[in-house]
Enzyme design. Structure first.
Site, PDB file in Angstrom:
ATOM      1  N   LYS A 196      -2.209  -1.434  -3.716  1.00  0.00           N
ATOM      2  CA  LYS A 196      -3.061  -0.246  -3.639  1.00  0.00           C
ATOM      3  C   LYS A 196      -2.193   1.004  -3.719  1.00  0.00           C
ATOM      4  O   LYS A 196      -1.197   1.090  -2.990  1.00  0.00           O
ATOM      5  CB  LYS A 196      -3.844  -0.271  -2.315  1.00  0.00           C
ATOM      6  N   SER A 217     -10.276   5.606  -4.815  1.00  0.00           N
ATOM      7  CA  SER A 217     -11.227   6.699  -4.992  1.00  0.00           C
ATOM      8  C   SER A 217     -10.758   7.731  -6.007  1.00  0.00           C
ATOM      9  O   SER A 217     -11.557   8.251  -6.797  1.00  0.00           O
ATOM     10  CB  SER A 217     -11.493   7.371  -3.647  1.00  0.00           C
ATOM     11  N   LYS A 257       0.856  -1.189   0.000  1.00  0.00           N
ATOM     12  CA  LYS A 257       0.000   0.000   0.000  1.00  0.00           C
ATOM     13  C   LYS A 257       0.890   1.238   0.000  1.00  0.00           C
ATOM     14  O   LYS A 257       1.690   1.450   0.917  1.00  0.00           O
ATOM     15  CB  LYS A 257      -0.912   0.003   1.228  1.00  0.00           C
ATOM     16  N   ARG A 313     -10.778   9.615   1.779  1.00  0.00           N
ATOM     17  CA  ARG A 313     -10.677  10.234   3.106  1.00  0.00           C
ATOM     18  C   ARG A 313     -11.832  11.180   3.358  1.00  0.00           C
ATOM     19  O   ARG A 313     -12.285  11.322   4.498  1.00  0.00           O
ATOM     20  CB  ARG A 313      -9.313  10.926   3.241  1.00  0.00           C
TER      21      ARG A 313
END
Length: 333
Positions: free
Chosen positions: A257, A283, A203, A213
């Site tokens: 990620k 996102s 990550k 977030r």
């Protein structure tokens, strides 16, 4: 690597197998299916309510009853798993992150509700302290330092609470050292030997997480950055060391990620370990496609599908994507 033998032109004409849809289909190397999808959803307190996430068009925070409806929708579409991310009341955020392992926190309530209503769908949960941390970090902060071992102790308690609630897959996204081994040992001791761990093994400390977030209410809370525990985007070999470590400690599956900016990492991980390998189309990736599509700068649907087949081409066995229900409908015709 295979060494393809190709006759010289005109004996070989690469366009022959592109001449029709039928021939292109026969020669296609990778296929995206509904079984490849995990749908991330955001859960919030309340009843019968949805709150749109402005930076993620088409995505909303859902109360538990609506999350259950989303799980039914996913199951009906053939999507095998849904992943929960809580939007925690700021009043419940503390230095010690105690709400993270509360039996009745949002994530655990949603898990129990989904498993009661749609028992056949797999529920994946997030194991990290940032939704419960007044500092917005994935680990506990002491004197400005994200402390590792104390954070792991908290994460283990969180993992056990999620397993007790009925989670099928735990997704440790915190990037603390040693957490996979500690969780696996604790799960075995508590009789949760069948709970799977999908480790966020590679990550990166990425700018692509911004809209997420916002969705979980962590943007304003974050003090500093996460570079002392998430990966440097310039590093590739380190990802293999981290993946190897997590598999050795008991992870069943591993994740890279973000997704598209790190396809090279997906490919290296799959080639090196052969383990079930996943990527998270995060996102920021979603928001860029949706934003450009809304402006008419790209064909939104075609880019969505092209982005997802890229993960399959890079060796991924599955993808976490906010596009999951939309893609599932397209694939089902």
């Amino acid at each position: 690597m295979p060494n393809p033998i190709t006759a010289p032109f005109p004996a070989t004409r690469m366009r022959r197998l592109k001449r029709s849809a039928a021939l292109r289909g026969l020669a296609q190397e990778n296929v995206l299916t509904v079984q490849d999808l995990i749908w991330p959803v955001f859960v919030m307190d309340g009843e019968d309510a949805q709150t749109p996430v402005p930076s993620m068009p088409g995505v909303a925070r859902l109360t538990v009853d609506h999350v259950v409806e989303a799980a039914r929708e996913a199951h009906d579409l053939g999507i095998p798993a849904i992943c929960l991310f809580p939007y925690t009341d700021p009043k419940l955020k503390t230095q010690g992150c105690e709400e993270a392992w509360s039996r009745d926190n949002l994530s655990n309530r949603a898990t129990r509700a989904i498993k009661a209503a749609v028992p056949d769908i797999a529920v994946m949960t997030d194991v990290a302290l940032d939704p419960y941390n007044i500092n917005g970090h994935d680990g506990i902060v002491r004197d400005g330092v994200i402390v590792n071992d104390e954070s792991v102790e908290a994460l283990v308690k969180m993992a056990l609470a999620q397993a007790e609630a009925g989670a099928d897959i735990l997704g440790p996204s915190d990037m603390m050292d040693g957490r996979i081994g500690a969780m696996r040992t604790a799960l075995e001791a508590a009789g949760h030997q069948d709970v799977a761990i999908l480790s966020y093994a590679a990550k990166y400390a990425s700018a692509f997480y911004g809209p997420f977030r916002d969705a979980v209410g962590a943007s304003g809370a974050l003090v500093g950055d996460k570079k002392t525990y998430q990966m440097n985007p310039a590093n590739s070999d380190e990802a293999l060391r981290l993946v190897g470590r997590d598999l050795a400690e008991g992870a069943d599956m591993v994740m890279v990620k973000p997704g598209l900016p790190y396809l090279d990492i997906c490919r290296r991980v799959k080639d090196q370990f052969g383990a079930p390998t996943y990527a998270y189309q995060v996102s920021g990736e979603y928001a860029m496609i949706m934003g450009a599509g809304a402006q008419g700068w790209i064909n939104e649907e075609q880019v969505m599908m092209e982005s997802l087949i890229a993960f399959k081409r890079a060796g991924c066995d599955g993808i976490l994507t906010y596009f999951a229900p939309r893609v599932a409908r397209l694939l089902r015709g």
